[in-house]
Design an enzyme around this catalytic site. Structure first.
Site, mmCIF file in Angstrom:
data_model
loop_
_atom_site.group_PDB
_atom_site.id
_atom_site.type_symbol
_atom_site.label_atom_id
_atom_site.label_comp_id
_atom_site.label_asym_id
_atom_site.label_seq_id
_atom_site.Cartn_x
_atom_site.Cartn_y
_atom_site.Cartn_z
ATOM 1 N N TYR A 140 33.274 0.004 66.702
ATOM 2 C CA TYR A 140 32.308 -0.726 65.906
ATOM 3 C C TYR A 140 31.097 -0.093 65.542
ATOM 4 O O TYR A 140 30.282 0.164 66.515
ATOM 5 C CB TYR A 140 32.148 -2.004 66.528
ATOM 6 C CG TYR A 140 31.583 -2.967 65.402
ATOM 7 C CD1 TYR A 140 30.939 -2.883 64.117
ATOM 8 C CD2 TYR A 140 31.247 -4.244 66.315
ATOM 9 C CE1 TYR A 140 30.516 -3.653 63.520
ATOM 10 C CE2 TYR A 140 30.751 -5.400 65.480
ATOM 11 C CZ TYR A 140 30.230 -5.198 64.138
ATOM 12 O OH TYR A 140 29.689 -6.070 63.392
ATOM 13 N N LYS B 78 35.766 -0.030 62.877
ATOM 14 C CA LYS B 78 35.071 -0.712 61.972
ATOM 15 C C LYS B 78 33.722 -0.221 61.633
ATOM 16 O O LYS B 78 32.902 -0.204 62.459
ATOM 17 C CB LYS B 78 34.931 -2.298 62.376
ATOM 18 C CG LYS B 78 34.355 -3.320 61.616
ATOM 19 C CD LYS B 78 33.637 -4.304 61.823
ATOM 20 C CE LYS B 78 32.734 -5.137 60.940
ATOM 21 N NZ LYS B 78 31.827 -5.946 61.297
#
Length: 308
Positions: free
Chosen positions: A138, A166
């Site tokens: 992330y 992500k």
């Protein structure tokens, strides 16, 4: 560890409905899950930034994962954030959410102290070695104050450490570098977390999107994704521009009295409350709630967009 199949399409990071007392509102969470599943999303992501994961106690985090996994019943993959400051603390979060049934974990880089790329890589290798489920990175430099370098991501992907990324950096140049490098890695998913750049990310080759704003209008993001994949780029661009206009709800909160997070999460929850999805628009302390006048601004924009 790779995912059983690469993630594609729309993967909303769920808001966490709360009671006025700050507890997880389970009934509202179930309605939110149904709201998103009915729109045709491809997976669900709990305990991310939009979920206010940083504000939730470990007990509340566990409850969110257990509730979502049980309710979805295997219809869709459920990803869960493992958000904490250091590797040992992240490992505890990973163990908890995996035991609660998450299909994969989304792990942020260490924060509080600044880290070197070598330390970031070591962090992900240690987490992946201990995780019973696939690990996605992330990238959120606004929160951790350290960029996740593209070469580190690609090295970890090539070594099978990461199942995906992500990206919430907003850095399209770095994102392009990851997408280009990942083309030879068919099991690796590259997802954008930038609500206003989904069409641009898909044009670069992204597999899908993790837009927090999909809580408010999931149908629009699903339409955008499907239009793009069908080759109707003009209609997809028009859908993105409509979403950009509606995204003005995050500016309803007065910046003189609240931070950007309070304004954005408050607007998302106000919109969900106005739509009848959640019972209460409360945000976690110490975030500042929207005033009645600010909620009216959100309401006007929802009416203009045809959502009320």
């Amino acid at each position: 560890m790779p995912l059983p199949a690469p993630l594609t399409g729309v993967v909303p990071p769920l808001c966490t409905p709360l009671t006025p007392e700050g507890e997880v509102d389970v009934d509202s969470l179930l309605r939110l899950v149904d709201h998103l599943v009915a729109a045709g999303v491809n997976a669900l992501f709990v305990l991310g930034t939009t979920s206010e994961a940083a504000y939730l106690t470990d007990r509340r985090r566990r409850l969110v994962v257990e509730t979502t996994v049980a309710h979805v019943g295997g219809q869709l993959p459920v990803l869960a954030g493992a958000i904490d400051m250091t590797t040992p603390r992240v490992l505890e979060q990973v163990a908890s959410v995996a035991e609660a049934g998450a299909d994969a974990v989304v792990v942020i880089s260490p924060f509080y102290t600044r880290t070197h790329p070598a330390e970031i890589a070591r962090h992900y290798r240690l987490v992946a070695a201990a995780s019973p489920v696939p690990v996605l990175a992330y990238d959120l430099p606004a929160a951790v104050h350290t960029e996740l370098p593209a070469d580190v991501v690609l090295e970890l992907a090539a070594d099978g450490v990461l199942a995906g990324l992500k990206d919430s950096s907003g850095d399209l140049a770095r994102f392009r570098e990851v997408v280009a490098g990942a083309r030879t890695m068919p099991g690796f998913s590259v997802l954008t977390g930038s609500e206003l750049l989904v069409d641009a990310a898909l044009a670069l080759g992204a597999h899908g999107a993790v837009p927090g704003f999909a809580n408010v209008d999931p149908h629009a993001y699903v339409r955008l994704d499907r239009l793009w994949r069908a080759g109707d780029l003009q209609a997809a661009r028009a859908e993105q521009e409509r979403l950009c206009a509606l995204f003005r709800i995050v500016g309803a909160g007065d910046p003189a009295r609240m931070g950007a997070s309070s304004a954005a999460i408050g607007a998302f929850k106000a919109a969900l409350h106005l739509q009848g999805v959640i019972a209460c628009p409360a945000t976690a302390e110490p975030q500042v709630p929207l005033s009645p006048r600010e909620v009216e601004r959100v309401q006007r924009l929802l009416i203009e967009a045809g959502l009320l």
